[in-house]
Design an enzyme around this catalytic site. Sequence first.
Site, PDB file in Angstrom:
ATOM      1  N   SER A  39       0.868  -1.167   0.000  1.00 25.44           N
ATOM      2  CA  SER A  39       0.000   0.000   0.000  1.00 25.44           C
ATOM      3  C   SER A  39       0.907   1.220   0.000  1.00 25.44           C
ATOM      4  O   SER A  39       2.120   1.088   0.160  1.00 25.44           O
ATOM      5  CB  SER A  39      -0.895  -0.076   1.244  1.00 25.44           C
ATOM      6  OG  SER A  39      -1.103   1.178   1.794  1.00 25.44           O
ATOM      7  N   ARG A  40       0.331   2.390  -0.179  1.00 24.02           N
ATOM      8  CA  ARG A  40       1.178   3.594  -0.140  1.00 24.02           C
ATOM      9  C   ARG A  40       1.741   3.801   1.257  1.00 24.02           C
ATOM     10  O   ARG A  40       2.754   4.445   1.447  1.00 24.02           O
ATOM     11  CB  ARG A  40       0.367   4.828  -0.559  1.00 24.02           C
ATOM     12  CG  ARG A  40      -0.016   4.856  -2.016  1.00 24.02           C
ATOM     13  CD  ARG A  40      -0.863   6.064  -2.299  1.00 24.02           C
ATOM     14  NE  ARG A  40      -1.975   6.161  -1.354  1.00 24.02           N
ATOM     15  CZ  ARG A  40      -2.867   7.118  -1.338  1.00 24.02           C
ATOM     16  NH1 ARG A  40      -2.794   8.085  -2.221  1.00 24.02           N
ATOM     17  NH2 ARG A  40      -3.851   7.137  -0.453  1.00 24.02           N
ATOM     18  N   HIS A  82      -5.542   2.897 -11.587  1.00 22.32           N
ATOM     19  CA  HIS A  82      -5.462   1.571 -12.225  1.00 22.32           C
ATOM     20  C   HIS A  82      -4.542   1.550 -13.441  1.00 22.32           C
ATOM     21  O   HIS A  82      -3.724   0.642 -13.600  1.00 22.32           O
ATOM     22  CB  HIS A  82      -6.862   1.108 -12.658  1.00 22.32           C
ATOM     23  CG  HIS A  82      -7.771   0.798 -11.513  1.00 22.32           C
ATOM     24  ND1 HIS A  82      -9.081   0.425 -11.681  1.00 22.32           N
ATOM     25  CD2 HIS A  82      -7.574   0.815 -10.165  1.00 22.32           C
ATOM     26  CE1 HIS A  82      -9.647   0.226 -10.507  1.00 22.32           C
ATOM     27  NE2 HIS A  82      -8.756   0.464  -9.571  1.00 22.32           N
ATOM     28  N   LYS A 100     -12.524  -3.220 -11.083  1.00 19.14           N
ATOM     29  CA  LYS A 100     -13.296  -2.454 -12.057  1.00 19.14           C
ATOM     30  C   LYS A 100     -13.336  -0.997 -11.648  1.00 19.14           C
ATOM     31  O   LYS A 100     -13.289  -0.729 -10.437  1.00 19.14           O
ATOM     32  CB  LYS A 100     -14.714  -3.010 -12.245  1.00 19.14           C
ATOM     33  CG  LYS A 100     -15.449  -3.499 -11.013  1.00 19.14           C
ATOM     34  CD  LYS A 100     -15.778  -2.597  -9.881  1.00 19.14           C
ATOM     35  CE  LYS A 100     -16.580  -1.374 -10.029  1.00 19.14           C
ATOM     36  NZ  LYS A 100     -16.912  -0.710  -8.733  1.00 19.14           N
ATOM     37  N   ASP A 181     -18.208   3.689 -11.365  1.00 14.37           N
ATOM     38  CA  ASP A 181     -18.225   2.820 -10.196  1.00 14.37           C
ATOM     39  C   ASP A 181     -19.321   1.767 -10.253  1.00 14.37           C
ATOM     40  O   ASP A 181     -19.092   0.604  -9.947  1.00 14.37           O
ATOM     41  CB  ASP A 181     -18.367   3.633  -8.902  1.00 14.37           C
ATOM     42  CG  ASP A 181     -17.885   2.806  -7.718  1.00 14.37           C
ATOM     43  OD1 ASP A 181     -16.663   2.607  -7.616  1.00 14.37           O
ATOM     44  OD2 ASP A 181     -18.723   2.312  -6.944  1.00 14.37           O
TER      45      ASP A 181
HETATM   46  N1  LIG Z   1     -15.772  -5.611  -7.086  1.00 16.08           N
HETATM   47  C1  LIG Z   1     -16.447  -4.974  -6.154  1.00 16.08           C
HETATM   48  O1  LIG Z   1     -17.456  -5.434  -5.644  1.00 16.08           O
HETATM   49  C2  LIG Z   1     -15.910  -3.667  -5.683  1.00 16.08           C
HETATM   50  C3  LIG Z   1     -16.422  -3.085  -4.526  1.00 16.08           C
HETATM   51  C4  LIG Z   1     -15.831  -1.907  -4.067  1.00 16.08           C
HETATM   52  C5  LIG Z   1     -14.796  -1.336  -4.781  1.00 16.08           C
HETATM   53  N2  LIG Z   1     -14.338  -1.927  -5.916  1.00 16.08           N
HETATM   54  C6  LIG Z   1     -13.244  -1.316  -6.679  1.00 16.08           C
HETATM   55  O2  LIG Z   1     -12.044  -1.416  -5.929  1.00 16.08           O
HETATM   56  C7  LIG Z   1     -11.254  -0.253  -6.104  1.00 16.08           C
HETATM   57  C8  LIG Z   1     -10.880   0.306  -4.735  1.00 16.08           C
HETATM   58  O3  LIG Z   1     -12.071   0.675  -4.095  1.00 16.08           O
HETATM   59  P1  LIG Z   1     -12.179   0.658  -2.496  1.00 16.08           P
HETATM   60  O4  LIG Z   1     -13.610   0.907  -2.195  1.00 16.08           O
HETATM   61  O5  LIG Z   1     -11.523  -0.545  -1.939  1.00 16.08           O
HETATM   62  O6  LIG Z   1     -11.333   1.962  -2.169  1.00 16.08           O
HETATM   63  P2  LIG Z   1     -10.731   2.403  -0.795  1.00 16.08           P
HETATM   64  O7  LIG Z   1     -11.446   1.739   0.341  1.00 16.08           O
HETATM   65  O8  LIG Z   1     -10.630   3.873  -0.837  1.00 16.08           O
HETATM   66  O9  LIG Z   1      -9.264   1.766  -0.806  1.00 16.08           O
HETATM   67  C9  LIG Z   1      -8.307   2.170  -1.745  1.00 16.08           C
HETATM   68  C10 LIG Z   1      -6.948   1.588  -1.383  1.00 16.08           C
HETATM   69  O10 LIG Z   1      -5.993   2.052  -2.329  1.00 16.08           O
HETATM   70  C11 LIG Z   1      -4.911   2.738  -1.674  1.00 16.08           C
HETATM   71  N3  LIG Z   1      -4.669   3.890  -2.544  1.00 16.08           N
HETATM   72  C12 LIG Z   1      -5.366   5.022  -2.611  1.00 16.08           C
HETATM   73  N4  LIG Z   1      -4.880   5.804  -3.612  1.00 16.08           N
HETATM   74  C13 LIG Z   1      -3.865   5.134  -4.169  1.00 16.08           C
HETATM   75  C14 LIG Z   1      -2.963   5.410  -5.225  1.00 16.08           C
HETATM   76  N5  LIG Z   1      -3.029   6.561  -5.901  1.00 16.08           N
HETATM   77  N6  LIG Z   1      -2.025   4.498  -5.536  1.00 16.08           N
HETATM   78  C15 LIG Z   1      -1.936   3.362  -4.836  1.00 16.08           C
HETATM   79  N7  LIG Z   1      -2.771   3.048  -3.815  1.00 16.08           N
HETATM   80  C16 LIG Z   1      -3.720   3.922  -3.497  1.00 16.08           C
HETATM   81  C17 LIG Z   1      -5.405   3.063  -0.273  1.00 16.08           C
HETATM   82  O11 LIG Z   1      -4.468   2.763   0.732  1.00 16.08           O
HETATM   83  P3  LIG Z   1      -3.248   3.633   1.156  1.00 16.08           P
HETATM   84  O12 LIG Z   1      -3.764   5.043   1.301  1.00 16.08           O
HETATM   85  O13 LIG Z   1      -2.787   3.010   2.428  1.00 16.08           O
HETATM   86  O14 LIG Z   1      -2.275   3.454   0.040  1.00 16.08           O
HETATM   87  C18 LIG Z   1      -6.429   1.969  -0.034  1.00 16.08           C
HETATM   88  O15 LIG Z   1      -5.756   0.814   0.431  1.00 16.08           O
HETATM   89  C19 LIG Z   1     -12.073   0.704  -6.950  1.00 16.08           C
HETATM   90  O16 LIG Z   1     -11.576   0.733  -8.266  1.00 16.08           O
HETATM   91  C20 LIG Z   1     -13.487   0.136  -6.923  1.00 16.08           C
HETATM   92  O17 LIG Z   1     -14.205   0.303  -8.134  1.00 16.08           O
HETATM   93  C21 LIG Z   1     -14.865  -3.070  -6.359  1.00 16.08           C
END
Ligand SMILES: NC(=O)c1ccc[n+]([C@@H]2O[C@H](COP(=O)([O-])OP(=O)(O)OC[C@H]3O[C@@H](n4cnc5c(N)ncnc54)[C@H](OP(=O)(O)O)[C@@H]3O)[C@@H](O)[C@H]2O)c1
Length: 331
Positions: A39-40, A82, A100, A181
């Site tokens: 992670s970052r 991504h 996604k 989203d």
């Molecule tokens: N398939 C599904 O059912 C589903 C459900 C929800 C989300 N998603 C997808 O999953 C992705 C993440 O969503 P989420 O809801 O998990 O988000 P989230 O809770 O905000 O988590 C994002 C993660 O990415 C890290 N991060 C943030 N900005 C970053 C960057 N620029 N570079 C690298 N790491 C970064 C953050 O951690 P740090 O700040 O510690 O780095 C955190 O661990 C989205 O694309 C979303 O569409 C899919």
Amino acid sequence: MTGGAATPRWAIIGTGAIAEQTIGDIRLAGNIDIVAVASRTAATAEDFAARHGIPRVFASVEDALGSADIDAVYICTPHSSHFELARQALLTGKHVLCEKPLTLTASQSRELADLAAARGLFLMEAMWMKFTPAVLQVQELIRSGAIGEVRSVESSMGYNFPRTETSRLWNAELGGGALLDLGVYPAAFAQLLLGTPLSVAAHGVMQADGVDLRSTLTLGYSDDRFATVTSSLTEVIMAFAVVGGTAGTIVMDPTFFAGGAIHCYSAPDYTAQTTTVPIEGAGYVPMFRAVGEALAAGLTEHPRHPLADTIAVLAVVDEARRLLAAARPTA
Ligand SMILES: NC(=O)c1ccc[n+]([C@@H]2O[C@H](COP(=O)([O-])OP(=O)(O)OC[C@H]3O[C@@H](n4cnc5c(N)ncnc54)[C@H](OP(=O)(O)O)[C@@H]3O)[C@@H](O)[C@H]2O)c1
């Protein structure tokens, strides 16, 4: 399962909501070997690793992407990151499963698809919907002739998400908005059943910063077939789907792509035949297992969710976002 030459060693990139939601299902899939997390923020990754028994923590995302000890990455970060993370991973020889939407635009996904193909690496958007027994069951009903020829698809998904400072959904720089989203699910469902549309029309509301709040798209196909795709950040629309055919209708209860009751109304009497399909784990298990199998088979794309489908759906989103921006009142 242990890492080895023949077993791809996976790292999870990102430790947010979706990483938490899927880690159990990855284990249940049984053929994806998560050996590291990044992670970052190292502390966040260490906490995630400790709670989920992941042996290695990278000090940064860059370290993970550059590591020769990692063969594949599962990207779980916000949409806007991504493209660059997947590109870096492919450039350093890693297979990629990315949450996604794969990228913010169709052209970015095309670029990644070309790169993966040139390097002979696996690349897939984690569109788990395509792998669930519920969606497979609907395709089987259609194949069996239960509703005749498919003429229309209607599907929707909306939540009233709180508008907070930190929410990625409301943040234009992080790729916020309903279409990227949520809309990708109903759009991918329409793509699965009807293919690539010939036309896109959109009604909806987009903020000045480019975050689309809600929209309904009408997609047109050859032979006067249509789909409607609704997504919203401001109202609750339980994720349902309706498939209209020349001899019947299929109604998928919410959450249609995860599983639940499927009602099939067939000619001549249109009495509902209802089936309920099981959900394995939290619903993601079939996708992870399919990815593990695809890698073991040496595939670079999964035939059930090829990159062409991801690109076609993002092209619809591109066009819808363009139409919503053009229709936005300027005063
Ligand atoms: N398939 C599904 O059912 C589903 C459900 C929800 C989300 N998603 C997808 O999953 C992705 C993440 O969503 P989420 O809801 O998990 O988000 P989230 O809770 O905000 O988590 C994002 C993660 O990415 C890290 N991060 C943030 N900005 C970053 C960057 N620029 N570079 C690298 N790491 C970064 C953050 O951690 P740090 O700040 O510690 O780095 C955190 O661990 C989205 O694309 C979303 O569409 C899919």
